[in-house]
Design a protein around this motif. Sequence first.
Motif, PDB file in Angstrom:
ATOM      1  N   UNK A  35     -64.373 -24.308 -45.851  1.00  0.00           N
ATOM      2  CA  UNK A  35     -63.493 -23.196 -45.515  1.00  0.00           C
ATOM      3  C   UNK A  35     -64.161 -21.864 -45.709  1.00  0.00           C
ATOM      4  N   UNK A  36     -65.309 -21.856 -46.347  1.00  0.00           N
ATOM      5  CA  UNK A  36     -66.072 -20.630 -46.507  1.00  0.00           C
ATOM      6  C   UNK A  36     -65.526 -19.724 -47.595  1.00  0.00           C
ATOM      7  N   UNK A  37     -65.922 -18.471 -47.531  1.00  0.00           N
ATOM      8  CA  UNK A  37     -65.599 -17.481 -48.560  1.00  0.00           C
ATOM      9  C   UNK A  37     -64.090 -17.266 -48.711  1.00  0.00           C
ATOM     10  N   UNK A  38     -63.318 -17.098 -47.644  1.00  0.00           N
ATOM     11  CA  UNK A  38     -61.891 -16.855 -47.840  1.00  0.00           C
ATOM     12  C   UNK A  38     -61.182 -17.994 -48.560  1.00  0.00           C
ATOM     13  N   UNK A  39     -61.522 -19.220 -48.242  1.00  0.00           N
ATOM     14  CA  UNK A  39     -60.883 -20.358 -48.906  1.00  0.00           C
ATOM     15  C   UNK A  39     -61.288 -20.420 -50.368  1.00  0.00           C
ATOM     16  N   UNK A  40     -62.542 -20.110 -50.661  1.00  0.00           N
ATOM     17  CA  UNK A  40     -63.002 -20.125 -52.047  1.00  0.00           C
ATOM     18  C   UNK A  40     -62.278 -19.062 -52.860  1.00  0.00           C
ATOM     19  N   UNK A  41     -62.132 -17.889 -52.299  1.00  0.00           N
ATOM     20  CA  UNK A  41     -61.436 -16.807 -53.010  1.00  0.00           C
ATOM     21  C   UNK A  41     -59.969 -17.155 -53.183  1.00  0.00           C
ATOM     22  N   UNK A  42     -59.349 -17.746 -52.158  1.00  0.00           N
ATOM     23  CA  UNK A  42     -57.940 -18.143 -52.278  1.00  0.00           C
ATOM     24  C   UNK A  42     -57.765 -19.195 -53.372  1.00  0.00           C
ATOM     25  N   UNK A  43     -58.697 -20.143 -53.441  1.00  0.00           N
ATOM     26  CA  UNK A  43     -58.613 -21.164 -54.502  1.00  0.00           C
ATOM     27  C   UNK A  43     -58.793 -20.531 -55.878  1.00  0.00           C
ATOM     28  N   UNK A  44     -59.697 -19.589 -56.001  1.00  0.00           N
ATOM     29  CA  UNK A  44     -59.875 -18.915 -57.294  1.00  0.00           C
ATOM     30  C   UNK A  44     -58.599 -18.198 -57.697  1.00  0.00           C
ATOM     31  N   UNK A  45     -57.953 -17.532 -56.752  1.00  0.00           N
ATOM     32  CA  UNK A  45     -56.698 -16.845 -57.057  1.00  0.00           C
ATOM     33  C   UNK A  45     -55.615 -17.852 -57.447  1.00  0.00           C
ATOM     34  N   UNK A  47     -56.024 -20.866 -58.768  1.00  0.00           N
ATOM     35  CA  UNK A  47     -56.307 -21.399 -60.106  1.00  0.00           C
ATOM     36  C   UNK A  47     -55.956 -20.384 -61.190  1.00  0.00           C
ATOM     37  N   UNK A  48     -56.269 -19.135 -60.962  1.00  0.00           N
ATOM     38  CA  UNK A  48     -55.961 -18.094 -61.953  1.00  0.00           C
ATOM     39  C   UNK A  48     -54.457 -17.911 -62.092  1.00  0.00           C
ATOM     40  N   UNK A  49     -53.734 -17.936 -60.964  1.00  0.00           N
ATOM     41  CA  UNK A  49     -52.275 -17.833 -61.034  1.00  0.00           C
ATOM     42  C   UNK A  49     -51.677 -19.009 -61.784  1.00  0.00           C
ATOM     43  N   UNK A  50     -52.189 -20.209 -61.539  1.00  0.00           N
ATOM     44  CA  UNK A  50     -51.704 -21.390 -62.265  1.00  0.00           C
ATOM     45  C   UNK A  50     -51.985 -21.263 -63.752  1.00  0.00           C
ATOM     46  N   UNK A  51     -53.180 -20.765 -64.085  1.00  0.00           N
ATOM     47  CA  UNK A  51     -53.519 -20.591 -65.500  1.00  0.00           C
ATOM     48  C   UNK A  51     -52.595 -19.575 -66.160  1.00  0.00           C
ATOM     49  N   UNK A  52     -52.361 -18.452 -65.481  1.00  0.00           N
ATOM     50  CA  UNK A  52     -51.480 -17.422 -66.035  1.00  0.00           C
ATOM     51  C   UNK A  52     -50.038 -17.914 -66.145  1.00  0.00           C
ATOM     52  N   UNK A  53     -49.595 -18.703 -65.157  1.00  0.00           N
ATOM     53  CA  UNK A  53     -48.242 -19.251 -65.211  1.00  0.00           C
ATOM     54  C   UNK A  53     -48.098 -20.211 -66.392  1.00  0.00           C
TER      55      UNK A  53
END
Length: 129
Positions: A35-45, A47-53
Amino acid sequence: MRRILTLTALLATTATPALAQTYPQPGRPYGAYPGGVPAAIADQHRYENDRLRAQSQSNADQARQQQIETQLRLRGIEAAREPAAAYALPPRPLYSPEQERALRQSAAERRQQTAQGMSQIDDWLARPQ
């Protein structure tokens, strides 16, 4: 000659870790990511949202637990307090001797009735099984 070879070997072994360090190459950091850069950035976001939740839920659970413990401690402190001094009842008015005798007899009858009711309960509880 032998010293020169030893020194050369020693320098080569100490310099190898420094030479082995590589720096990231400029270009696409997520080139192999599907998926390239956009998919990687979306996954990072994501994962971070899940961690914060999860962290927020953990904090809320801890706050709830501390609130319950606080209420239990307050109840324990209130239960351990010495009871307030009971107010003394005002003195009973004096009655004539006949009225006093009637009051004593009625109180004795009430005590007997209460004892009789209690003995019925005790007899029922002590019945053979």
